[in-house]
Write an enzyme that holds these catalytic residues in place. Structure first.
Site, PDB file in Angstrom:
ATOM      1  N   TYR A  63      29.534  53.980  28.523  1.00  0.00           N
ATOM      2  CA  TYR A  63      28.116  53.865  28.882  1.00  0.00           C
ATOM      3  C   TYR A  63      27.642  55.068  29.715  1.00  0.00           C
ATOM      4  CZ  TYR A  63      26.918  49.064  27.453  1.00  0.00           C
ATOM      5  OH  TYR A  63      26.616  47.930  26.752  1.00  0.00           O
TER       6      TYR A  63
ATOM      7  N   LYS B 122      42.170  48.869  23.924  1.00  0.00           N
ATOM      8  CA  LYS B 122      42.449  49.323  22.553  1.00  0.00           C
ATOM      9  C   LYS B 122      43.499  50.415  22.697  1.00  0.00           C
ATOM     10  CE  LYS B 122      41.584  49.187  18.110  1.00  0.00           C
ATOM     11  NZ  LYS B 122      41.884  48.004  17.264  1.00  0.00           N
TER      12      LYS B 122
ATOM     13  N   ASP C 129      40.073  43.804  19.412  1.00  0.00           N
ATOM     14  CA  ASP C 129      39.759  43.116  18.150  1.00  0.00           C
ATOM     15  C   ASP C 129      40.418  41.732  18.129  1.00  0.00           C
ATOM     16  OD1 ASP C 129      42.206  44.430  18.076  1.00  0.00           O
ATOM     17  OD2 ASP C 129      42.056  45.050  15.984  1.00  0.00           O
TER      18      ASP C 129
ATOM     19  N   ASP D  88      30.735  44.066  27.375  1.00  0.00           N
ATOM     20  CA  ASP D  88      29.385  43.746  26.892  1.00  0.00           C
ATOM     21  C   ASP D  88      29.487  42.857  25.664  1.00  0.00           C
ATOM     22  OD1 ASP D  88      26.558  43.956  26.564  1.00  0.00           O
ATOM     23  OD2 ASP D  88      26.887  45.481  25.018  1.00  0.00           O
TER      24      ASP D  88
ATOM     25  N   ASP E 293      29.053  38.360  25.286  1.00  0.00           N
ATOM     26  CA  ASP E 293      28.085  37.678  24.422  1.00  0.00           C
ATOM     27  C   ASP E 293      28.795  36.624  23.574  1.00  0.00           C
ATOM     28  OD1 ASP E 293      25.924  39.229  25.290  1.00  0.00           O
ATOM     29  OD2 ASP E 293      25.154  39.514  23.257  1.00  0.00           O
TER      30      ASP E 293
END
Ligand code: IPM
Ligand code: MG
Length: 359
Positions: free
Chosen positions: A141, A192, A224, A248, A252
């Site tokens: 970000y 990751k 993942d 982020d 959700d």
């Protein structure tokens, strides 16, 4: 001493949900003699319209002086065509970054009354209680360089940089371990590391930190797989700690397990414990102005503020119990409505919470 709370209603449904949360804050503040003073300022699209900037200087000054901040939401189609550098979201990222609110706590808890509103079977989500600890002021970000450039062959290329320094990883890791100590003492670090060096370092540092917290069980998961596991068997998680972008996305997904993203509060803390509190959902421009948004995530954000910034755990408990009570009474905004329940508008829901608090 008076505690100063800065309220930033923002855009879309922001002002509607904030109005209900402020009523709740003022009610408990008076009842429990908390001596809280509320001020307001502009952030996001409304700030662009009024001043040309998504984060006006006046807002930043007030934010720095406040003891805690309560935010609605920012953004909407009206400002989407603007250059990235002056979009409403930039105001939000700017305030997170300026105040160094690196630790983002996003609890995903299922209220038993809402088990039927979840997209998963009740047995998979009943008792769900996950805390996502998202790094909020670093990673892709904020990494430099970033932008869109034109290559020699005339083709345009967009680029961002995924970077984390050791100290950034240590401080978010430590926060996650500390929080796990107060819960079920399990931390799952999401990365990751099979592809990205930055998260290979992340994993190494989490392993080092774990040695300082022998009571906490640390596990690692690729992002993942974590996304899949959240949907397959979410109750396996206690605390999940991850970087800005993965957090982020996963938050959700976790939110939806609880029936509606309209139920999830969040806290963003700096190292002094100063915090900004906001619902996890966005500005929902599609339903703005209709009085149907769910104010509970923002009301629960007020509870988090009282707990984390003002050390008023008892008052926070009262607010959370009041939210649970209105769900027991059957009140449901559109996002959590199921057959046979009592449909409530934004303000009806806020008033129902107030009524319980005042009873
Ligand atoms: C969130 C939001 C923000 C983010 C946007 C509005 C910039 O999605 O708080 O999760 O990506 O952090
Ligand atoms: Mg988000």
């Amino acid at each position: 001493m008076t505690k100063n709370v800065l309220v930033l209603p923002g855009d879309g449904i922001g002002p509607e949900i904030i109005a209900e949360a402020v009523k709740v804050l003022e009610c408990v503040s008076q009842q429990d003699s908390l001596d809280i003073a509320v001020d307001q300022a502009l952030l996001g699209g409304v700030a662009i319209d009024a001043t040309g900037s998504p984060l006006p200087e006046e807002t930043m000054v007030k934010a720095k002086n406040a003891d805690a901040i309560l935010l609605g939401a920012v953004g909407g189609p009206k400002w989407e065509a603007l250059d990235m550098s002056i979009r409403p979201e930039r105001g939000l990222l700017g305030i997170r970054s300026e105040l160094e609110l690196f630790g983002n706590l996003r609890p995903a808890m299922l209220y038993p009354q809402l088990a039927d509103a979840s997209s998963l079977k009740p047995e998979l989500v009943s008792g769900l209680d996950i805390l996502i600890v998202r790094e909020l002021t670093g990673g892709i970000y904020f990494g430099q360089p970033r932008g869109v450039r034109t290559l020699d062959n005339g083709e345009r290329q967009g680029y961002n940089t995924y970077v984390y320094s050791e100290s950034e990883i240590i401080r978010i890791g430590r926060l996650a371990f500390e929080l796990a100590m107060k819960r079920d003492k399990r931390v799952c670090s999401v990365d990751k590391a099979n592809v990205l060096e930055v998260t290979e370092l992340w994993r190494e540092i989490m392993d080092d930190l774990a040695k300082e917290y022998p009571e906490v069980e640390l596990s690692h998961m690729y992002v993942d797989n974590a996304a899949m596991q959240l949907i397959r068997a979410p109750k396996q998680f206690d605390v999940m700690v991850t970087g800005n972008m993965f957090g982020d996305i996963l938050s959700d997904a976790a939110a939806m397990l609880t029936g509606s993203i309209g139920m999830l509060p969040s806290a963003s803390l700096n190292k002094a414990g100063k915090g900004m509190y906001e619902p996890c959902h966005g500005s929902a421009p599609d339903i703005a102005g209709q009085g149907i948004a769910n104010p509970l995530a923002t009301i629960l954000s007020v509870a988090m503020m009282l707990r984390y910034s003002f050390d008023q755990g008892k008052t926070a408990d009262r607010i959370e119990a009041a939210v649970s009570a209105v769900l027991d009474q059957g009140y449901r905004t559109a996002d959590i409505y199921t057959d046979g329940m009592q449909r409530a508008s934004t303000s009806e829901m806020g008033n129902a919470v107030l009524k319980v608090l005042q009873a």
